[in-house]
Write a protein that holds these residues in place. Structure first.
Motif, PDB file in Angstrom:
ATOM      1  N   VAL A   1      82.797  60.679  24.015  1.00 47.04           N
ATOM      2  CA  VAL A   1      81.592  61.513  24.050  1.00 47.04           C
ATOM      3  C   VAL A   1      80.844  61.402  22.715  1.00 47.04           C
ATOM      4  CG1 VAL A   1      80.714  63.853  24.406  1.00 47.04           C
ATOM      5  CG2 VAL A   1      82.749  63.112  25.612  1.00 47.04           C
ATOM      6  N   CYS A   2      81.618  61.484  21.622  1.00 40.74           N
ATOM      7  CA  CYS A   2      81.006  61.395  20.285  1.00 40.74           C
ATOM      8  C   CYS A   2      80.364  60.019  20.077  1.00 40.74           C
ATOM      9  CB  CYS A   2      82.050  61.624  19.203  1.00 40.74           C
ATOM     10  SG  CYS A   2      82.607  63.312  19.137  1.00 40.74           S
ATOM     11  N   THR A   3      81.069  58.969  20.495  1.00 39.58           N
ATOM     12  CA  THR A   3      80.538  57.605  20.323  1.00 39.58           C
ATOM     13  C   THR A   3      79.227  57.442  21.079  1.00 39.58           C
ATOM     14  OG1 THR A   3      82.843  56.928  20.355  1.00 39.58           O
ATOM     15  CG2 THR A   3      81.221  55.177  20.396  1.00 39.58           C
ATOM     16  N   LEU A   4      79.227  57.923  22.331  1.00 41.36           N
ATOM     17  CA  LEU A   4      78.012  57.821  23.146  1.00 41.36           C
ATOM     18  C   LEU A   4      76.868  58.604  22.513  1.00 41.36           C
ATOM     19  CD1 LEU A   4      79.158  58.052  26.863  1.00 41.36           C
ATOM     20  CD2 LEU A   4      77.836  56.230  25.804  1.00 41.36           C
ATOM     21  N   SER A   5      77.187  59.813  22.038  1.00 36.16           N
ATOM     22  CA  SER A   5      76.159  60.663  21.423  1.00 36.16           C
ATOM     23  C   SER A   5      75.555  59.995  20.206  1.00 36.16           C
ATOM     24  CB  SER A   5      76.758  62.007  21.005  1.00 36.16           C
ATOM     25  OG  SER A   5      77.377  62.615  22.090  1.00 36.16           O
ATOM     26  N   ILE A   6      76.428  59.430  19.370  1.00 33.18           N
ATOM     27  CA  ILE A   6      75.937  58.777  18.136  1.00 33.18           C
ATOM     28  C   ILE A   6      75.074  57.561  18.497  1.00 33.18           C
ATOM     29  CG2 ILE A   6      76.683  57.462  16.101  1.00 33.18           C
ATOM     30  CD1 ILE A   6      79.074  59.482  15.997  1.00 33.18           C
ATOM     31  N   ALA A   7      75.523  56.802  19.525  1.00 36.15           N
ATOM     32  CA  ALA A   7      74.746  55.618  19.935  1.00 36.15           C
ATOM     33  C   ALA A   7      73.360  56.026  20.411  1.00 36.15           C
ATOM     34  CB  ALA A   7      75.492  54.876  21.044  1.00 36.15           C
ATOM     35  N   VAL A   8      73.301  57.079  21.213  1.00 35.66           N
ATOM     36  CA  VAL A   8      72.002  57.547  21.736  1.00 35.66           C
ATOM     37  C   VAL A   8      71.125  58.040  20.596  1.00 35.66           C
ATOM     38  CG1 VAL A   8      70.913  59.341  23.152  1.00 35.66           C
ATOM     39  CG2 VAL A   8      72.873  58.099  24.034  1.00 35.66           C
ATOM     40  N   LEU A   9      71.711  58.806  19.681  1.00 32.30           N
ATOM     41  CA  LEU A   9      70.937  59.342  18.551  1.00 32.30           C
ATOM     42  C   LEU A   9      70.424  58.223  17.656  1.00 32.30           C
ATOM     43  CD1 LEU A   9      72.897  62.542  17.516  1.00 32.30           C
ATOM     44  CD2 LEU A   9      70.679  62.400  18.604  1.00 32.30           C
ATOM     45  N   CYS A  10      71.282  57.219  17.413  1.00 30.58           N
ATOM     46  CA  CYS A  10      70.861  56.099  16.563  1.00 30.58           C
ATOM     47  C   CYS A  10      69.669  55.381  17.186  1.00 30.58           C
ATOM     48  CB  CYS A  10      72.003  55.104  16.373  1.00 30.58           C
ATOM     49  SG  CYS A  10      73.216  55.704  15.205  1.00 30.58           S
ATOM     50  N   ARG A  11      69.737  55.182  18.528  1.00 29.49           N
ATOM     51  CA  ARG A  11      68.646  54.471  19.202  1.00 29.49           C
ATOM     52  C   ARG A  11      67.355  55.290  19.139  1.00 29.49           C
ATOM     53  NH1 ARG A  11      69.361  53.417  25.253  1.00 29.49           N
ATOM     54  NH2 ARG A  11      71.518  53.622  24.618  1.00 29.49           N
ATOM     55  N   GLN A  12      67.495  56.591  19.298  1.00 27.09           N
ATOM     56  CA  GLN A  12      66.312  57.460  19.326  1.00 27.09           C
ATOM     57  C   GLN A  12      65.679  57.640  17.955  1.00 27.09           C
ATOM     58  OE1 GLN A  12      64.451  59.225  21.707  1.00 27.09           O
ATOM     59  NE2 GLN A  12      65.404  57.763  23.080  1.00 27.09           N
ATOM     60  N   THR A  13      66.512  57.656  16.921  1.00 23.91           N
ATOM     61  CA  THR A  13      65.970  57.911  15.586  1.00 23.91           C
ATOM     62  C   THR A  13      65.621  56.628  14.833  1.00 23.91           C
ATOM     63  OG1 THR A  13      68.223  58.070  14.779  1.00 23.91           O
ATOM     64  CG2 THR A  13      67.136  60.135  15.262  1.00 23.91           C
ATOM     65  N   SER A  14      65.802  55.472  15.490  1.00 28.01           N
ATOM     66  CA  SER A  14      65.440  54.214  14.823  1.00 28.01           C
ATOM     67  C   SER A  14      63.916  54.127  14.699  1.00 28.01           C
ATOM     68  CB  SER A  14      65.973  53.024  15.611  1.00 28.01           C
ATOM     69  OG  SER A  14      65.397  53.019  16.887  1.00 28.01           O
ATOM     70  N   PHE A  15      63.443  53.272  13.791  1.00 27.36           N
ATOM     71  CA  PHE A  15      62.007  53.158  13.532  1.00 27.36           C
ATOM     72  C   PHE A  15      61.282  52.697  14.788  1.00 27.36           C
ATOM     73  CE2 PHE A  15      58.258  50.903  12.007  1.00 27.36           C
ATOM     74  CZ  PHE A  15      57.675  51.918  11.289  1.00 27.36           C
ATOM     75  N   ASP A  16      60.238  53.414  15.157  1.00 25.60           N
ATOM     76  CA  ASP A  16      59.520  53.126  16.391  1.00 25.60           C
ATOM     77  C   ASP A  16      58.293  52.265  16.088  1.00 25.60           C
ATOM     78  OD1 ASP A  16      58.462  53.035  18.839  1.00 25.60           O
ATOM     79  OD2 ASP A  16      58.277  55.188  19.142  1.00 25.60           O
ATOM     80  N   HIS A  17      58.393  50.961  16.377  1.00 25.55           N
ATOM     81  CA  HIS A  17      57.266  50.065  16.115  1.00 25.55           C
ATOM     82  C   HIS A  17      56.110  50.329  17.067  1.00 25.55           C
ATOM     83  CE1 HIS A  17      58.437  47.410  12.924  1.00 25.55           C
ATOM     84  NE2 HIS A  17      59.645  47.312  13.424  1.00 25.55           N
ATOM     85  N   GLN A  18      56.429  50.800  18.274  1.00 24.83           N
ATOM     86  CA  GLN A  18      55.391  50.978  19.293  1.00 24.83           C
ATOM     87  C   GLN A  18      54.295  51.938  18.822  1.00 24.83           C
ATOM     88  OE1 GLN A  18      55.765  49.404  22.441  1.00 24.83           O
ATOM     89  NE2 GLN A  18      53.645  49.983  22.832  1.00 24.83           N
ATOM     90  N   ILE A  19      54.718  53.116  18.391  1.00 27.02           N
ATOM     91  CA  ILE A  19      53.754  54.127  17.928  1.00 27.02           C
ATOM     92  C   ILE A  19      53.063  53.645  16.660  1.00 27.02           C
ATOM     93  CG2 ILE A  19      53.581  56.473  16.963  1.00 27.02           C
ATOM     94  CD1 ILE A  19      53.981  56.641  19.908  1.00 27.02           C
ATOM     95  N   GLN A  20      53.851  53.062  15.756  1.00 30.00           N
ATOM     96  CA  GLN A  20      53.287  52.599  14.487  1.00 30.00           C
ATOM     97  C   GLN A  20      52.231  51.521  14.713  1.00 30.00           C
ATOM     98  OE1 GLN A  20      54.013  54.078  11.611  1.00 30.00           O
ATOM     99  NE2 GLN A  20      52.416  52.816  10.708  1.00 30.00           N
ATOM    100  N   ASP A  21      52.500  50.614  15.669  1.00 31.59           N
ATOM    101  CA  ASP A  21      51.536  49.559  15.988  1.00 31.59           C
ATOM    102  C   ASP A  21      50.240  50.155  16.522  1.00 31.59           C
ATOM    103  OD1 ASP A  21      53.318  47.672  15.217  1.00 31.59           O
ATOM    104  OD2 ASP A  21      53.837  46.984  17.227  1.00 31.59           O
TER     105      ASP A  21
END
Lengths: 123, 130
Positions: free
Chosen positions: A17-37
């Motif tokens: 559960v912790c591993t999945l949570s961290i993976a999801v959080l990492c993906r969500q908090t990574s730098f978003d090029h889409q909005i920045q572009d």
């Protein structure tokens, strides 16, 4: 002994559960090029409204901006405005300009995904 | 000495539930922020479209030496133009009301820059504390 085993069991059960949570959080908090572009393209559109004499020359877009000749081109994986180092799109793999009717279009490729946006209108 | 282990399952699920709630909360906040950013970009682009139409029309009139004060309409954008000492002031009435202050050289026929004053600026929507 029983308590240690129980503790290990709890940790083992919580681990996925912790591993999945961290993976999801990492993906969500990574730098978003889409909005920045999109923000960068909005700023570029604003500059191109003021610019004059837009002209595509190969992989470059030349223009006259506030009395200066400027050029939008890809240098070292970044779309920059020259003279100077005003970066609009960072970390791109390819960049092309084309004109369709009166509309100037910019297409770029990042991580294998190609996107295209209208950047200027020149009647 | 007997030790009761009742409640272990409920404690385990409570921990998982809290963890999932935290993750879900963070995801929701993140999605909300992205949606807000996307909405702001859409609004900014809508403003830019009407500004582009007005400025193209003004530039065209300027180059043809036919820039006049008064109400005009171009590409679905209704505006009034007023010449000032430093250039011109444009009041866009439709579709999104805003004011444009244009830097024009009327004698040379050169448009150099503009400033937009938007009435739904984010800064003007920040609630004041009392």
């Amino acid at each position: 002994m029983m308590q240690i085993l129980l503790g290990l069991a709890v940790i083992a059960m919580l681990m996925p559960v912790c591993t999945l949570s961290i993976a999801v959080l990492c993906r969500q908090t990574s730098f978003d090029h889409q909005i920045q572009d999109e923000i960068a393209l909005t700023q570029l559109r604003r500059m191109l409204i003021v610019a004059d004499s837009l002209e595509i020359s190969g992989a470059e877009l030349n223009m006259e901006y506030q009395g200066e000749i400027r050029c939008l081109q890809m240098v070292n994986s970044n779309l920059i405005m020259k003279p100077g180092t005003l970066i609009f799109l960072p970390q791109i793999e390819d960049c092309r300009f084309r004109k369709e009717g009166n509309v100037f279009l910019l297409s770029w490729q990042r991580s294998g995904v190609t996107q295209e946006r209208a950047i200027a209108y020149a009647p | 000495m007997l030790r009761s282990r009742r409640g272990f399952v409920s404690l385990f699920f409570l921990t998982v539930l809290m963890l999932c709630s935290d993750v879900a909360g963070i995801l929701l906040v993140n999605i909300c922020r992205r949606a807000e950013a996307a909405e702001n970009i859409c609004r900014a682009n809508a403003y830019l479209v009407q500004e582009s139409a007005v400025i193209n029309a003004v530039q065209c009139s300027l180059k043809n030496d036919s820039l006049k004060e008064g109400s005009c309409e171009t590409a679905g954008t209704v505006y009034t133009l007023e010449l000032t000492g430093e250039g011109a002031q444009v009041q866009i009435l439709q579709p999104f009301p805003e004011t444009l202050i244009l830097d024009l050289d009327l004698e040379e026929g050169i448009f150099s820059d503009y400033e937009a004053i938007r009435f739904d600026d984010v800064s003007s929507r920040i609630p004041t504390t009392r």
